[in-house]
Write an enzyme that holds these catalytic residues in place. Structure first.
Site, PDB file in Angstrom:
ATOM      1  N   ARG A 204      13.767  16.422 -28.135  1.00  0.00           N
ATOM      2  CA  ARG A 204      12.920  15.315 -27.660  1.00  0.00           C
ATOM      3  C   ARG A 204      11.524  15.810 -27.265  1.00  0.00           C
ATOM      4  NH1 ARG A 204      16.413  11.576 -23.769  1.00  0.00           N
ATOM      5  NH2 ARG A 204      14.549  10.292 -23.986  1.00  0.00           N
TER       6      ARG A 204
ATOM      7  N   GLY B 273      16.686  12.997 -20.147  1.00  0.00           N
ATOM      8  CA  GLY B 273      15.242  13.027 -20.390  1.00  0.00           C
ATOM      9  C   GLY B 273      14.440  12.759 -19.130  1.00  0.00           C
TER      10      GLY B 273
ATOM     11  N   LYS C 197      14.668   8.760 -28.456  1.00  0.00           N
ATOM     12  CA  LYS C 197      15.603   8.617 -27.326  1.00  0.00           C
ATOM     13  C   LYS C 197      16.754   9.619 -27.488  1.00  0.00           C
ATOM     14  CE  LYS C 197      13.201   5.550 -25.244  1.00  0.00           C
ATOM     15  NZ  LYS C 197      12.512   5.945 -23.995  1.00  0.00           N
TER      16      LYS C 197
ATOM     17  N   ASP D 125      15.488   0.190 -23.292  1.00  0.00           N
ATOM     18  CA  ASP D 125      16.858   0.715 -23.279  1.00  0.00           C
ATOM     19  C   ASP D 125      17.900  -0.347 -23.644  1.00  0.00           C
ATOM     20  OD1 ASP D 125      15.863   3.181 -22.572  1.00  0.00           O
ATOM     21  OD2 ASP D 125      16.163   2.881 -20.426  1.00  0.00           O
TER      22      ASP D 125
ATOM     23  N   ARG E  75      14.677   8.826  -9.169  1.00  0.00           N
ATOM     24  CA  ARG E  75      13.450   8.881  -8.352  1.00  0.00           C
ATOM     25  C   ARG E  75      13.783   9.022  -6.870  1.00  0.00           C
ATOM     26  NH1 ARG E  75      12.584   6.680 -13.090  1.00  0.00           N
ATOM     27  NH2 ARG E  75      10.482   6.395 -13.954  1.00  0.00           N
TER      28      ARG E  75
HETATM   29  C1  S3P Z   1      12.878   5.939 -18.007  1.00  0.00           C
HETATM   30  C2  S3P Z   1      11.857   5.583 -18.852  1.00  0.00           C
HETATM   31  C3  S3P Z   1      12.064   5.247 -20.270  1.00  0.00           C
HETATM   32  C4  S3P Z   1      13.530   4.907 -20.537  1.00  0.00           C
HETATM   33  C5  S3P Z   1      14.454   5.925 -19.952  1.00  0.00           C
HETATM   34  C6  S3P Z   1      14.288   5.973 -18.447  1.00  0.00           C
HETATM   35  C7  S3P Z   1      12.551   6.302 -16.625  1.00  0.00           C
HETATM   36  O1  S3P Z   1      11.695   6.350 -21.067  1.00  0.00           O
HETATM   37  O2  S3P Z   1      13.756   4.786 -21.925  1.00  0.00           O
HETATM   38  O3  S3P Z   1      15.796   5.608 -20.232  1.00  0.00           O
HETATM   39  O4  S3P Z   1      13.460   6.369 -15.775  1.00  0.00           O
HETATM   40  O5  S3P Z   1      11.362   6.514 -16.344  1.00  0.00           O
HETATM   41  P1  S3P Z   1      10.153   6.659 -21.457  1.00  0.00           P
HETATM   42  O6  S3P Z   1       9.414   7.027 -20.221  1.00  0.00           O
HETATM   43  O7  S3P Z   1      10.230   7.798 -22.426  1.00  0.00           O
HETATM   44  O8  S3P Z   1       9.635   5.410 -22.094  1.00  0.00           O
END
Ligand code: S3P
Length: 405
Positions: free
Chosen positions: A117, A89, A319, A292, A19
């Site tokens: 995913r 992701g 995941k 996580d 972020r």
């Molecule tokens: C994350 C949100 C989570 C988490 C991922 C990191 C993030 O995923 O499992 O490792 O940085 O916003 P989801 O938004 O799919 O729940």
């Protein structure tokens, strides 16, 4: 039995690093943003490289301090190639929100895990905002093509899954609207995006990643003579449920030096080993606050006296791997009685033998079984270990340096 001792410096938080990179890049043109204790794992490098492909420049001040030369919200350039996020992701979901609002078109994809995913969860709300996005398969899977030049508008959106990535994608797109979007999630999930926007500054000190720290916290807990000290770990209430569960199990965890920096709550964490752990039962409401950490919590469950139950955690199947399957298969290989549920799993505490397990290319599964080695009766061979670099490049160095016989 081996045990862990000493001060362990856990690298910067992965979610906050992503972020800070993105919001730093689109801060007012000409601003210079210093990211201290920035995580330099493959996932975060994927975000940095994607932003570099969009015309943002970075420099390095010292080993873990990255300098971002901001370009402003209208300063990004069309990338010359498809953006490849590797295994990340967070990168693909957050950047899809950002790219949907640009005047230029772009495409984004990632490795085979990323291409499996679900992306419809970000595509759907962004389309409601006016974005034009197409997915290569089933309106759900990357590569994604994002058509530029759309005028986006704010939305009120209710998410069916508690996903901080989707919430953040909408927030990024919303920056380019004239209104204000609202997003509701079924359960509380991480709020680093909101905190960063409210506390943005040219100097950001990223706390140690509690999701990375969790591997050492459990490692010290299950090895009786251990005593470790982890300075400056993020304990944001939307992320810290792993500590609650471990403390309820009987872990000896204490927090000192609690403070807020850049809006994020953090503390030094001391963990000492214990001789006995109680099993736990957790369900949907708490899951997003420890999502996580479930792999490593399952290892703690395997060392407890009784059966631990995890429900309401169907998201684990989406995941980096299907974590329910990977955890259960690996624990069974090691002689632990674990069972799959549709939306979770059960783990009965027992004696961890040895054997061959697979990480499924998933960094958190690989680290879970690397920690299992500390208490296993025989050798554990883990297939596919390199994936650890996704989130925690110096994991094995720190583990080796802190482990004593
Ligand atoms: C994350 C949100 C989570 C988490 C991922 C990191 C993030 O995923 O499992 O490792 O940085 O916003 P989801 O938004 O799919 O729940």
């Amino acid at each position: 039995m081996q045990n862990l001792r000493g001060i362990i410096h856990i690298p910067g938080d992965k979610s906050i690093t992503h972020r800070a990179l993105i919001f730093g890049a689109i801060a007012d043109a000409g601003r210079t943003i210093f990211l201290r204790n920035c995580l330099q794992s493959y996932d975060c490098l994927a975000t940095r490289d994607a932003l570099a492909a969009l015309g943002v420049s970075f420099s390095t001040e010292s080993a873990n301090t990255l300098v971002i030369h901001a370009v402003g919200i209208h300063g990004l350039q069309q990338p010359s190639d498809i953006i490849d996020v590797g295994n990340s992701g967070t990168t693909i979901r957050l950047l899809t929100g950002l790219l949907a609002a640009q005047r230029f078109s772009s495409s984004i994809t990632g490795d085979l895990s990323i291409q499996r995913r679900p992306m419809h969860r970000v595509i759907a709300p962004l389309r409601l905002m006016g974005a034009k996005i197409t997915a290569a398969r089933e309106d759900n899977f990357a590569p994604l093509n994002i058509e530029g030049g759309q005028t986006l508008h704010a939305i009120n959106y209710s998410l069916s899954v508690a996903s901080a990535q989707v919430k953040s994608a909408i927030t990024l797109a919303d920056i380019y609207t004239t209104g204000t979007s609202t997003v509701t999630t079924p359960y509380t999930c991480r709020d680093h995006t909101e905190i960063l926007l409210d506390n943005f500054s040219d100097d950001i000190v990223i706390p140690g990643d509690i999701s990375a720290a969790a591997f050492f916290i459990v490692a010290a807990t299950i090895t009786h003579q251990s005593d470790i000290f982890l300075p400056d770990i993020g304990i944001n209430p939307t992320r810290n449920a792993v500590l609650e569960v471990l403390q309820k199990m009987g872990a000896n965890i204490s927090l000192v030096n609690v403070k807020v920096v850049n809006g994020e709550l953090r503390a030094d964490i001391r963990v000492r080993g214990v001789n006995k752990l109680e099993p736990f039962t957790i369900d949907a409401e708490i899951i997003p606050r420890l999502i996580d950490e479930i792999p490593i919590l399952c290892l703690a469950a395997a060392c407890a006296d009784g059966v631990s139950i995890i429900r309401g955690a169907g998201e684990l199947r989406y995941k980096e791997s299907d974590r329910i399957k990977q955890i259960v298969a690996g624990l069974q290989q090691l002689g632990i009685n674990a069972k799959e549920l549709v939306d979770g799993l059960t783990v009965e505490g027992g004696i961890i033998q040895g054997g061959m397990v697979s990480s499924g290319g998933d960094h958190r599964i690989a680290m879970m079984f690397a920690i299992a080695r500390l208490v296993a009766k025989q050798e554990i061979i883990i297939q596919d270990m390199e994936c650890v670099d996704t989130s925690f490049p110096n994991f094995f160095t720190l583990l080796r340096e802190s482990t004593h016989v």
